[in-house]
Design a protein around this motif. Sequence first.
Motif, short mmCIF file in Angstrom:
data_model
loop_
_atom_site.label_atom_id
_atom_site.label_comp_id
_atom_site.label_asym_id
_atom_site.label_seq_id
_atom_site.Cartn_x
_atom_site.Cartn_y
_atom_site.Cartn_z
N THR A 1 0.82 -1.21 0.00
CA THR A 1 0.00 0.00 0.00
C THR A 1 0.85 1.26 0.00
N GLU A 2 1.81 1.33 0.93
CA GLU A 2 2.65 2.52 1.03
C GLU A 2 3.50 2.72 -0.22
N MET A 3 3.97 1.61 -0.81
CA MET A 3 4.79 1.71 -2.02
C MET A 3 3.98 2.28 -3.18
N VAL A 4 2.72 1.82 -3.32
CA VAL A 4 1.87 2.31 -4.41
C VAL A 4 1.58 3.79 -4.21
N ILE A 5 1.27 4.19 -2.98
CA ILE A 5 1.00 5.61 -2.70
C ILE A 5 2.23 6.45 -3.00
N GLU A 6 3.40 5.95 -2.60
CA GLU A 6 4.64 6.68 -2.85
C GLU A 6 4.90 6.83 -4.33
N ARG A 7 4.59 5.79 -5.11
CA ARG A 7 4.80 5.86 -6.55
C ARG A 7 3.95 6.96 -7.17
N PHE A 8 2.71 7.09 -6.72
CA PHE A 8 1.85 8.12 -7.29
C PHE A 8 2.26 9.51 -6.81
N GLN A 9 2.85 9.60 -5.62
CA GLN A 9 3.36 10.88 -5.15
C GLN A 9 4.54 11.36 -5.98
N GLU A 10 5.27 10.42 -6.58
CA GLU A 10 6.41 10.76 -7.42
C GLU A 10 6.01 11.15 -8.84
N LEU A 11 4.70 11.10 -9.11
CA LEU A 11 4.22 11.29 -10.48
C LEU A 11 4.62 12.64 -11.05
N SER A 12 4.54 13.71 -10.23
CA SER A 12 4.83 15.05 -10.74
C SER A 12 6.28 15.17 -11.23
N SER A 13 7.22 14.58 -10.49
CA SER A 13 8.62 14.64 -10.92
C SER A 13 8.84 13.86 -12.21
N GLN A 14 8.13 12.74 -12.37
CA GLN A 14 8.24 11.96 -13.60
C GLN A 14 7.66 12.70 -14.80
N VAL A 15 6.62 13.50 -14.55
CA VAL A 15 6.04 14.31 -15.63
C VAL A 15 7.09 15.28 -16.17
N TYR A 16 7.84 15.93 -15.27
CA TYR A 16 8.88 16.87 -15.70
C TYR A 16 9.99 16.15 -16.48
N LEU A 17 10.32 14.92 -16.07
CA LEU A 17 11.31 14.14 -16.80
C LEU A 17 10.85 13.86 -18.23
N ARG A 18 9.58 13.45 -18.36
CA ARG A 18 9.03 13.17 -19.69
C ARG A 18 9.02 14.45 -20.54
N LEU A 19 8.60 15.56 -19.94
CA LEU A 19 8.53 16.81 -20.68
C LEU A 19 9.90 17.25 -21.18
N SER A 20 10.93 17.01 -20.35
CA SER A 20 12.29 17.39 -20.78
C SER A 20 12.75 16.53 -21.95
N ILE A 21 12.37 15.25 -21.93
CA ILE A 21 12.72 14.35 -23.04
C ILE A 21 11.99 14.79 -24.31
N TRP A 22 10.71 15.12 -24.16
CA TRP A 22 9.92 15.53 -25.33
C TRP A 22 10.42 16.85 -25.90
N ARG A 23 10.85 17.78 -25.04
CA ARG A 23 11.39 19.05 -25.52
C ARG A 23 12.66 18.80 -26.34
N HIS A 24 13.52 17.93 -25.82
CA HIS A 24 14.74 17.61 -26.56
C HIS A 24 14.41 16.92 -27.88
N THR A 25 13.37 16.08 -27.87
CA THR A 25 12.96 15.39 -29.09
C THR A 25 12.56 16.40 -30.16
N PHE A 26 11.77 17.41 -29.79
CA PHE A 26 11.37 18.43 -30.74
C PHE A 26 12.56 19.19 -31.29
N GLU A 27 13.57 19.44 -30.44
CA GLU A 27 14.78 20.12 -30.90
C GLU A 27 15.51 19.29 -31.94
N VAL A 28 15.55 17.96 -31.72
CA VAL A 28 16.22 17.07 -32.68
C VAL A 28 15.42 16.99 -33.98
#
Length: 388
Positions: free
Chosen positions: A247-274
């Motif tokens: 239970t705690e692990m699943v909750i923690e994973r969803f709490q980390e969601l915002s930081s993962q969104v920023y990681l994805r966005l940075s990858i997508w920004r670099h993709t557009f540059e390429v």
Amino acid sequence: MMHFLRRINAEHLYYLFFTLFLFFSAIFCGYTRSTNLFHLSGIVFLFLIFRNKTFRDTLLHKKQMLYGLIFCSIYLLYFSLSTLWGDIPSNLESALTHSLYILIFVAMVAKILSSEKREIALAAIIFGFVALALFLIVVDYQNLLTNRLMSPISPGPSNVIDVGGYFSIGIILSLLAFKESKKAVFIITASILFIALLLTQSRGPFIALVISLIVTSHYKILSRKNVLIAAIALAVVITAMSYIGITEMVIERFQELSSQVYLRLSIWRHTFEVISPDIVFGYGFDKSLNFINYSGEHITTTHSLYLGSMLKGGLVGVISLLMLLGYIAYRALCYIKEERRFEAAIFIFMLIFYVSQGMFNISNPSESWYLFWFPIGVLLAGEIKKAR
């Protein structure tokens, strides 16, 4: 081989080989022996098309299947030809071969799911996923909880998110099979797959699963009885999660969601540059990213099928993908009108899943065959032939 096929009931042989492939490929992702079953079923399938008029007519007279296969062919052919302006032009033959395999696979999925063998085929896939889930629950439990990685001994996809995608599709198929057969065993399989999905701690597949089921649900599902059943089921799931300590692990994973969104966005920004310097036709089939993200990770994939198609095929490639998905979306709307909502849910799940996940989808039998191409085959099946 052809003489042998003429002497036996080739159609039964096709159903047998392909059902076995569906079962074993749900467990053993990309293993040669399960792939051999696909080759056998494909050979018999093509033999039936060329030599059996009745079998051939069941394909040619289904406009939705023909149109879908045409859009698949345009997409597959364009990206295969993109090898010519990519890094390795000699890969053209391999890309065309993989594309042909995929086209045959989609046609075979559509054919078997519109036949009297439909329930058997669905059960084969579901129980294949359940076998993989039980393996992970029993054998790979600690590795998943501790590292969120698939161990080398796991027969399924190497990426835990793809495994979560498998289980999500298995859950929807279980609900579909229960709706059609009213057999309680499919509620049990859905429960096992849901527990396994939680064990993977994969947010993307879980979110895509929930949204796909909500979007395709009829408003009448919100009856008092169904709400009560859902509340009881949720209580059981939470209790089970607490008992096995995730239970705690699943909750923690969803709490980390915002930081993962920023990681994805940075990858997508670099993709557009390429992509920008060669936006029309892209860089070809074999192109991948190669940079170190701000998180220190070495990034090689766009983490989005849609951006991956733009990187490799440019705007032309994206248009070919949108043509394919647009037609399948139309088929999904037709299915919803026909009250075949779970089949539409599989397609919606795939669309959402590939927003932030996925390597490219043209290959030999691999996880993308179930996560991308199988939903397309489901939506091209059309009218179901009832078992006698």
